[in-house]
Structure formats: structure tokens, C-alpha cells
Design a protein around this motif. Sequence first.
Motif, short mmCIF file in Angstrom:
data_model
loop_
_atom_site.label_atom_id
_atom_site.label_comp_id
_atom_site.label_asym_id
_atom_site.label_seq_id
_atom_site.Cartn_x
_atom_site.Cartn_y
_atom_site.Cartn_z
N LYS A 238 41.71 31.47 35.27
CA LYS A 238 40.52 30.62 35.38
C LYS A 238 39.50 31.31 36.26
N SER A 241 33.85 29.85 35.89
CA SER A 241 33.85 28.49 35.35
C SER A 241 32.71 27.63 35.87
N ALA A 348 36.40 30.70 31.39
CA ALA A 348 35.63 29.50 31.76
C ALA A 348 36.31 28.23 31.24
#
Length: 351
Positions: A238, A241, A348
Motif C-alpha cells: 500500500k 494512496s 493506491a
Amino acid sequence: MAKFLTDSPRDIELAGKLLRAGTLVAIPTETVYGLAANAFDEDAVRRIFLAKGRPFIDPLIVHVATFAQAGIVADTANPAAAKLAERFCPGPLTMVLPKKSCVPQIVTAGEPTVAVRMPRHPLTQKIMASAGVPLAAPSANPFGYVSPTTAQHVQDSLGDKIGYIVDGGSCDCGIESTIVLVGEQIRILRLGAITREEISECLGAPVALSRGLMETAAEGARGNDGARPQLAPGMLKKHYSPHAQVCLVDNAEREFPPLFGEVRRSLPREKFAFVFQKRPPKLAGAGGDFASAENVFWLSESGSAADAARAVFALLRKLDAAGYEKIFIEKCRDTGIGAAVNDRLSRAAAK
Ligand code: TXA
Ligand code: MG
């Protein structure tokens, strides 16, 4: 609020002086904006990590003005390094090479290697010449958030933590440099503005992706728990984002119109956005011309992946600022720079 500096000779001289003296200065590059400090100044480098909220296990890229300066911070003897430099430097390529002892440990998070890049943005080059020292610089965004492609983006998310931002306009590439590990093995650690195909062609052999990248490409990556450095430590599943939730689709023309009606039952229309790769044709959906609804966007006019790369981070930031809670985005074609755009989109979108 940070002070904006311009490309005037006076401001370039000031930026160089500030950097040499240990002050953080956000600078434009052809990829994204970087938050720069004198790479030899441990204290200044520590303040980069603090300003970004970046874990100290995630090493920084050292930016140099010339291949000769690269040789001061890294061992550039590998013939592949010379080949890649000849073809792509200055430009959006970062090489991970054996580190020289003059580079403080904090820059490389204790790794025996150092990531080196020679930017081609004319203003970056002038700032580096003025500073006269290699510059450690990560992207100038809070850790994990979307990278900045304008000076205002840096102001918006780091303006209260740093003193100066040099404004060099919008970044030409829009996504980060391609990172290549140049050791006994040659591997792409991060897809970026230079394509895997171009790197392979330059070296005369197919270049593999690092394992983490392949897993993400297959959307099977397990999140790294941050407990230990990995091969490309910053390549967390991740990353990049926005605050809004991101959902990827393969084919927007087919998948968006039914989704539009479906989502509308759970969320008010102003809370969700639809992003096509290219300007959509007239599409019916939910009782109107769906393609002209105000919550529909596109990354390029004609489907060019280079245009999508240039636009993607700015659009994610814009949608966040507009208060969208959920963003549906169509994936790019998975070749060339499109593969790098998809890499950013899947990070993202990662939970
Ligand atoms: O385009 C770019 O590369 C931009 C501009 C500012 O130059 N910089 C950038 O830096 O994207 P950053 O810190 O956001 O991303 C650098 C990546 C991180 O994932 C980091 O883990 C990896 O490079 N990296 C740095 N040094 C490394 C090393 N010695 N070995 C492996 N990966 C390294
Ligand atoms: Mg970054």
C-alpha cells in the motif's frame, strides 16, 4: 507555509546555499518533486524522514549532477551501470549500486548499496550545480500519500513542515524513476518512467522484475509489516494512496455504467468518482449521458499511457481535495509506461 523560490539565478543560488548549509528544500525533477537535503549531512537527512513521517528503514535516493559525482557515492565499475548511464542519464533512472563509505548510513538505511539518480530537469541540474553536493531526496509527500507533481502539491501536504519549495512547474513524467538493481544480478525494483522494455533492450537481455513487483502485478502481494528492510524497501503493497478508497476495473466502458447505478444506491453521487483511461464516448447510464456527468474523469484524451502517467497523481489529489470517498479507476494497458501506471494504481488501491 513554505516560501516558493523561482528559477531566477538569485533563487537558484539561494537554494544551493540553503541545501549546503543543511536546510531542507523541495525541488522539482522531471519525475515528481523531491524533498532534498545535503546527502553528506546526517542531521539534515534525519529531518527529511521526520518531515515525511517516513520509517528510517526506507532508504533514500542520492541525486548527482554527473556520472563522475555518482562515482563519489557509489561503485560504478559494473559495465551494466555504464551502459545504462550512457543511454538513460541524465533521466528518470535510478541505479542501486554498491555504496561508498562517505555516504552516511542513515541515507541507505544501513544497506550496503546506495540508490543513485541523475535528474535531467534543467532547473534540478542548476540547483545541484549550485549546491555542489549530492542531494538525498525522496518524493516530497507525507509517507504513503500520493507523490507531488507540482510545487502547490508540496505546499498542500508538507508546507507546514519545510521552509522552501522551488517551483519548476508541472513534472514532465509524472511518476517516479525506474529503479534498477545493478549488482551480480540485474533486477527492476520499481517500475517507472523508463520502461522495462527499454532497460532490457539497452542491456541486450530481458531484465526481470523483483519478486515483490511480480506479486503486486499479480495482485497477490502480501503486505510487508515494516519490520525488516526488503529488497526495494519502499515498495510497500500500500503506497501512493489518496484518502479516498480506490477500486480498479479492467474495462470502464463495460463496467462503469452498471456500477454507476449500483453505487448510487449506497453513496450519494458527490461521494464517488469514475476515472476512465481516455475520454469516454457517450455512454448511457442511470438515466442520462453518464459520460458527461460531473463525477466522471479521464487520464488522457486519446489513451496515451505517457499522458496518463503525467496526470494520475494530480488527479488523485484533486479528487481527494474535492471530497470524493470512493474512486473507480480503469487500468492502463499493461505494457511500457502503462505497467508503471498500473503499479501505482494497484498500490493506491491496496487495502
Ligand atoms: O523519481 C524519483 O525517483 C523521485 C525523485 C524525487 O527523484 N524520488 C523517489 O524517492 O521516488 P522515494 O524515496 O519516494 O522512493 C525511492 C525508492 C524507495 O522505494 C526506496 O525504498 C528505494 O527507492 N531505495 C532507495 N535506496 C535503495 C537501496 N539502496 N536499495 C533498494 N531500494 C532502495
Ligand atoms: Mg515516494
